[in-house]
Design a protein around this motif. Sequence first.
Motif, mmCIF file in Angstrom:
data_model
loop_
_atom_site.group_PDB
_atom_site.id
_atom_site.type_symbol
_atom_site.label_atom_id
_atom_site.label_comp_id
_atom_site.label_asym_id
_atom_site.label_seq_id
_atom_site.Cartn_x
_atom_site.Cartn_y
_atom_site.Cartn_z
ATOM 1 N N LEU A 186 0.531 -1.375 -0.187
ATOM 2 C CA LEU A 186 -0.007 -0.049 0.031
ATOM 3 C C LEU A 186 0.810 1.071 -0.040
ATOM 4 C CD1 LEU A 186 -2.829 -1.281 2.547
ATOM 5 C CD2 LEU A 186 -2.966 -0.903 0.062
ATOM 6 N N ARG B 200 -9.420 5.892 4.747
ATOM 7 C CA ARG B 200 -8.058 5.822 3.812
ATOM 8 C C ARG B 200 -7.420 6.962 4.231
ATOM 9 N NH1 ARG B 200 -8.188 2.036 0.040
ATOM 10 N NH2 ARG B 200 -10.633 1.251 -0.315
ATOM 11 N N GLU C 118 -4.254 7.163 2.329
ATOM 12 C CA GLU C 118 -3.565 5.936 1.191
ATOM 13 C C GLU C 118 -4.057 6.005 -0.320
ATOM 14 O OE1 GLU C 118 -6.115 2.093 0.995
ATOM 15 O OE2 GLU C 118 -5.435 2.323 3.086
ATOM 16 N N SER D 192 -5.005 4.227 -2.730
ATOM 17 C CA SER D 192 -5.902 3.431 -3.789
ATOM 18 C C SER D 192 -6.192 2.868 -5.208
ATOM 19 C CB SER D 192 -7.163 2.855 -2.539
ATOM 20 O OG SER D 192 -7.253 3.717 -2.485
ATOM 21 N N THR E 257 -1.986 5.100 -8.405
ATOM 22 C CA THR E 257 -1.506 3.851 -7.539
ATOM 23 C C THR E 257 0.155 3.647 -8.430
ATOM 24 O OG1 THR E 257 -2.533 2.387 -9.320
ATOM 25 C CG2 THR E 257 -3.508 2.904 -6.492
#
Length: 250
Positions: A55, A162, A193, A195, A200
């Motif tokens: 992650l 998140r 985060e 995602s 990404t």
Amino acid sequence: MDIGIRNGWRTPKTSESSGSNFLGLLRSYPNTIPRERIHMGNVHSGKRAMVISSLKKANISASRKQRIKLEINGEKELTFSEFLKHPSGMEAVINAKALQSYHLVDDSDDTYRCTLPKVQLMSFEVYPVLVLRVTPTQEDCTVELLSCKLEGSELLKNQSERFSAIMTNCMTWNMEHPEPFLEVDVRLNVTLEISTRPFTMLPVSAVEAPGNLVMQTLVDTLVPLLLQQLLKDYDEWIKKQQRNSLNATS
């Protein structure tokens, strides 16, 4: 006839002894091959560790320090520290006029649950909810953001997991200075985060660099507005206290 060896001499073996030896070999066969046990739990935990470690998280931050002049009112009991002891002062510090609602958290006299006006995102409505802790003293006052969540739409509400935010606003003042002042030092840090594509597939710096610019612009815009509103509320409180004092003596 089978030929066997006994005591160094070749001797005939009967079919019965041959059969019994063969059956014994079959019975012992499963135990003659070493086997290795596979621990599936370790495999799964390894996969989970790989997912967690893969992650990406972006750290976005901004800060601003600013000073504003305080008017001299000539009355020691109307200092800024006295203002913060009054309910009007607490409302000014958490900027209650910009909130939809607020109330003290249970079993606490310095922590507030603040609900901001609803935000329309496409066809969804969310209500940002902040938990703020206010710690005033005679010399300063610190406002800390303890949590930030989204309420309303379930889809956007799940996005609260998140990201996380930490904010401190340290206010100091000096009423004895030749030019009394109020100073604020705001620091905001957000962990986000990453995602969704295409983010990404990009390096974390590709998210952090523009994120820092946007966050800094936001802080640079809001801090002066907060200071102006705080000063306005302080001036209104002074005038109200002076009117109450005049009415009491007349």
